[in-house]
Design a protein around this motif. Structure first.
Motif, short mmCIF file in Angstrom:
data_model
loop_
_atom_site.label_atom_id
_atom_site.label_comp_id
_atom_site.label_asym_id
_atom_site.label_seq_id
_atom_site.Cartn_x
_atom_site.Cartn_y
_atom_site.Cartn_z
N PRO A 57 0.83 -1.21 0.00
CA PRO A 57 0.00 0.00 0.00
C PRO A 57 0.86 1.26 0.00
O PRO A 57 1.78 1.39 0.82
CB PRO A 57 -0.79 -0.12 1.31
N MET A 58 0.55 2.19 -0.89
CA MET A 58 1.37 3.38 -1.06
C MET A 58 1.43 4.22 0.22
O MET A 58 2.52 4.56 0.71
CB MET A 58 0.85 4.21 -2.22
N GLU A 59 0.29 4.60 0.76
CA GLU A 59 0.28 5.50 1.91
C GLU A 59 0.92 4.86 3.13
O GLU A 59 1.66 5.51 3.87
CB GLU A 59 -1.15 5.95 2.22
N GLU A 60 0.65 3.58 3.35
CA GLU A 60 1.22 2.89 4.51
C GLU A 60 2.74 2.80 4.41
O GLU A 60 3.45 3.11 5.37
CB GLU A 60 0.62 1.48 4.61
N TYR A 61 3.24 2.42 3.24
CA TYR A 61 4.69 2.27 3.09
C TYR A 61 5.38 3.62 3.00
O TYR A 61 6.56 3.75 3.38
CB TYR A 61 5.00 1.41 1.86
N LYS A 62 4.68 4.62 2.50
CA LYS A 62 5.25 5.97 2.49
C LYS A 62 5.45 6.47 3.92
O LYS A 62 6.49 7.06 4.26
CB LYS A 62 4.34 6.92 1.72
N GLN A 63 4.47 6.21 4.80
CA GLN A 63 4.61 6.60 6.19
C GLN A 63 5.70 5.79 6.88
O GLN A 63 6.48 6.32 7.69
CB GLN A 63 3.28 6.41 6.92
N MET A 64 5.79 4.49 6.55
CA MET A 64 6.86 3.66 7.12
C MET A 64 8.24 4.17 6.68
O MET A 64 9.18 4.20 7.48
CB MET A 64 6.67 2.21 6.68
N ALA A 65 8.35 4.57 5.42
CA ALA A 65 9.62 5.11 4.93
C ALA A 65 9.96 6.41 5.64
O ALA A 65 11.13 6.66 5.97
CB ALA A 65 9.54 5.35 3.42
N LEU A 66 8.96 7.24 5.89
CA LEU A 66 9.17 8.51 6.59
C LEU A 66 9.64 8.25 8.02
O LEU A 66 10.60 8.88 8.50
CB LEU A 66 7.89 9.32 6.58
N ASP A 67 8.99 7.33 8.70
CA ASP A 67 9.39 6.98 10.08
C ASP A 67 10.80 6.40 10.11
O ASP A 67 11.60 6.70 11.00
CB ASP A 67 8.40 5.99 10.68
N ALA A 68 11.11 5.54 9.13
CA ALA A 68 12.44 4.92 9.07
C ALA A 68 13.51 5.98 8.83
O ALA A 68 14.57 5.95 9.47
CB ALA A 68 12.48 3.87 7.96
N LEU A 69 13.25 6.93 7.94
CA LEU A 69 14.24 7.96 7.64
C LEU A 69 14.49 8.85 8.84
O LEU A 69 15.62 9.23 9.13
CB LEU A 69 13.77 8.79 6.44
N ARG A 70 13.42 9.22 9.55
CA ARG A 70 13.59 10.05 10.75
C ARG A 70 14.43 9.33 11.79
O ARG A 70 15.28 9.92 12.47
CB ARG A 70 12.22 10.41 11.32
N LYS A 71 14.21 8.03 11.93
CA LYS A 71 14.99 7.26 12.90
C LYS A 71 16.45 7.18 12.47
O LYS A 71 17.38 7.31 13.29
CB LYS A 71 14.41 5.85 13.03
N LEU A 72 16.69 6.98 11.17
CA LEU A 72 18.05 6.87 10.66
C LEU A 72 18.82 8.18 10.76
O LEU A 72 20.03 8.19 10.90
CB LEU A 72 18.02 6.41 9.19
N ARG A 73 18.11 9.32 10.65
CA ARG A 73 18.77 10.62 10.70
C ARG A 73 18.74 11.25 12.09
O ARG A 73 19.31 12.32 12.30
CB ARG A 73 18.11 11.59 9.71
N GLY A 74 18.03 10.64 13.03
CA GLY A 74 17.94 11.21 14.36
C GLY A 74 17.12 12.47 14.40
O GLY A 74 17.40 13.38 15.19
N ARG A 75 16.07 12.55 13.59
CA ARG A 75 15.23 13.74 13.51
C ARG A 75 13.94 13.54 14.31
O ARG A 75 13.46 12.41 14.42
CB ARG A 75 14.88 14.06 12.05
N PRO A 76 13.35 14.62 14.80
CA PRO A 76 12.10 14.50 15.56
C PRO A 76 10.92 14.26 14.63
O PRO A 76 10.98 14.50 13.41
CB PRO A 76 11.98 15.87 16.24
N ALA A 77 9.83 13.79 15.19
CA ALA A 77 8.61 13.59 14.42
C ALA A 77 8.10 14.93 13.91
O ALA A 77 8.15 15.94 14.61
CB ALA A 77 7.56 12.90 15.28
N GLY A 78 7.59 14.94 12.68
CA GLY A 78 7.03 16.15 12.11
C GLY A 78 8.02 17.04 11.40
O GLY A 78 7.64 18.13 10.96
N ASP A 79 9.29 16.63 11.24
CA ASP A 79 10.24 17.52 10.58
C ASP A 79 9.98 17.51 9.07
O ASP A 79 9.62 16.50 8.48
CB ASP A 79 11.68 17.08 10.86
#
Length: 576
Positions: A316-338
């Motif tokens: 699913p596009m929206e689900e995996y897009k959100q998963m990719a966003l969460d994964a990238l934030r975790k990998l970069r050490g960024r806060p939620a909503g950046d």
């Protein structure tokens, strides 16, 4: 909007103040139009201001401050001064409002501590590969010793010993074949977890092997782990690293391989006199494999792989897009909503959709041999092939005799010689790691391969006409090892991991890994008969000629990818 027009607008305002005349309505309209050029540009992920525009705002303020310091205090000029103050206030409003805007360059925004673990645990796959190389050199001596093997089956034939030594190589070939069809289905993270489990089980089976057959089976299992890890590790690191340090991190993986070789040498030298010491040498891989598996369980999936699956219609596009966003934030050490992570995800998604717009969602098995993917395979395949056939096993084979001829007593002890060479390889690889993102890939490759060519012909000259000058051979040996470790050693795997288009990256790297281990097997099998047939002088001439061809190949075919994102490599290099 251009910076020159904006700068002219400020200059016009300053000149009006100096001249004493007020701006007309038309001037005010023009000024408002120019000011709009500094407003926020619209992105799909939100409204952000470019850094260069913020710098221009600061330049405006400094120009206005200088102007105000020099404006005369006449009544006519007072009115101009007030107008300049109003312009300054408006510029300050724009500048202050941009302070809350996110960094427009997402690759420049990351936490240094956050990228450590996403590199470290995949790189352990390379360390365990290197450890097997180093440990096996001493384990075979222990296994063949009547007093130290601790077994009743220590009398191994050359064929049986060859199966023990090369068992992991055969397994790596099988692992490379296995990774080809499944890599893009299971993803990089699951691939590395699988490799860690194979390392773990292979190390256990080998360490506790009751007979030769079980020992060989354990070596094959461990080798399958090598093949899968050497495919998944560079993929995961390349797809999760910021572009400006991607080269450094992938080259550090090569440093981990060398570190693993050195660690294998050290463990071997410590256990060489223990009864059943070969079991400890192979068994030491088990706790390292467990650390790798546990670490990968806590890391996120590759954001690019998640988006790839969504674009392919496999998720699913929206689900995996959100998963990719969460994964990238975790990998970069960024806060939620950046906003920076959202922008990076959107940009990657746009690139993927463009790549798949006029093609089938999932390419055929032969797509690696078409278009940009074929160009990438020629580059990467050529590098890993020349990496193996330019004679490194031959040079290292003669290392002990070369050092011995120079009068170094340590050369009589194979374990100590191995440690010395391993330390030198580690130092030279470290230099490549430090310089790869500043000097670039091509300069290191061209300089390093040039050094390999010179050192091989120098070794040939030593065996033909310079045998009375052993220091020449020592210098040529160190030049070869050092040149290899700043060129083919780390750079080949770096180029393999970043040169393929995302659409075929999984399969392309599988083929490159397969070619690497296949050519390794070819050199291993051909080395002994070639040595007997040609002798050391002619074999170094042969390898020198091959190295010269590889230098021409690098000069004509290998591009510079320093500082480019994976998407830019595809659009600017492969499709040009």
């Amino acid at each position: 909007m251009t910076t020159s027009r904006s700068g002219n607008g400020i200059a016009a305002a300053v000149l009006l103040g100096w001249g004493g005349g007020g701006p007309t309505n038309r001037d005010r309209d023009r000024e408002r139009e120019r000011r709009r050029g500094f407003r926020l540009r619209i992105r799909s992920s939100g409204v952000i201001m470019e850094k260069k525009e913020l710098h221009l705002q600061q330049l405006k303020l400094s120009n206005l401050n200088l102007s105000l310091l020099h404006v005369p205090s006449t009544s006519a000029q007072s009115r101009s001064r007030r107008r300049l103050l109003r312009v300054r206030a408006r510029a300050e409003d724009y500048s202050s409002s941009s302070d809350n805007d996110p960094d427009p360059d997402p690759d420049l925004s990351f936490s240094s501590s956050s990228i450590l673990l996403p590199f470290l645990f995949p790189a352990l796959g390379g360390l365990l590969f290197g450890y097997d190389i180093g440990a096996t050199s001493a384990a075979t001596l222990s296994l063949l010793s009547p007093d130290l093997s601790g077994t009743s089956w220590f009398t191994l034939s050359s064929l049986q010993l060859g199966l023990v030594v090369s068992g992991s190589l055969y397994g790596a070939l099988a692992g490379s074949l296995l990774a080809y069809p499944i890599a893009d289905i299971i993803g990089r993270r699951v691939e590395l977890i699988t490799a860690a489990l194979l390392y773990f089980s292979g190390g256990l089976v080998t360490g506790y092997a009751p007979d030769l057959l079980i020992l060989i089976i354990g070596r094959l299992i461990y080798g399958i782990g090598i093949g899968i890890a050497m495919h998944g590790a560079p993929l995961y690191i390349a797809e999760t690293s910021p572009s400006q340090i991607r080269g450094t991190l992938i080259s550090l993986k090569e440093l981990f391989i060398v570190l693993g070789i050195l660690l294998g040498y050290l463990v071997g030298s410590l256990q060489i006199n223990a009864v059943g010491g070969w079991r400890y040498m192979y068994g030491m891989s088990v706790p390292m494999a467990a650390i790798m598996a546990i670490g990968m369980l806590f890391l996120p999936c590759s954001p690019r792989w998640l988006l790839l699956r969504a674009v392919q219609g496999k998720a699913p596009m929206e689900e995996y897009k959100q998963m990719a966003l969460d994964a990238l934030r975790k990998l970069r050490g960024r806060p939620a909503g950046d906003w920076a992570s959202e922008k990076e995800v959107e940009d990657t998604l746009v690139s993927l959709k463009a790549a798949y717009s006029d093609q089938e969602p999932e390419g055929s098995i032969w797509e690696v041999f078409e278009g940009p993917s074929l160009k990438a395979f020629i580059i990467s395949g050529g590098l890993v092939l020349f990496q193996q056939i330019t004679g490194q096993p031959s040079v290292l084979y003669y290392a002990a005799s070369i050092l011995q001829s120079a009068g170094y007593s340590a050369a009589s002890d194979a374990a100590r010689v191995s440690v010395v060479i391993g330390l030198f390889k580690l130092v030279m690889t470290g230099i490549a790691v430090v310089k790869v993102d500043s000097l670039g890939r091509r300069p290191l490759l061209i300089g390093g391969v040039g050094g390999i060519v010179f050192s091989l012909f120098l070794l040939a000259a030593y065996y033909k006409i310079l045998s009375s000058f052993p220091l020449v051979a020592v210098g040529a040996l160190l030049l070869y090892v050092g040149s290899y470790q700043i060129s083919f050693g780390p750079i080949s795997w770096l180029m393999v991991s970043e040169i393929f288009p995302l659409r075929t990256r999984g399969r392309g790297i599988s083929l490159a890994v397969l070619l690497n281990f296949g050519s390794n097997a070819l050199v291993t099998f051909a080395f002994s008969p070639l040595t007997e047939m040609l002798g050391p002088d002619n074999i170094f001439i042969l390898f020198g000629a091959i190295a010269l061809v590889s230098l021409i190949f690098v000069f004509l075919n290998v591009p510079e990818t320093k500082g480019l994102s994976l998407e830019e490599i595809e659009s600017k290099i492969l499709k040009s």
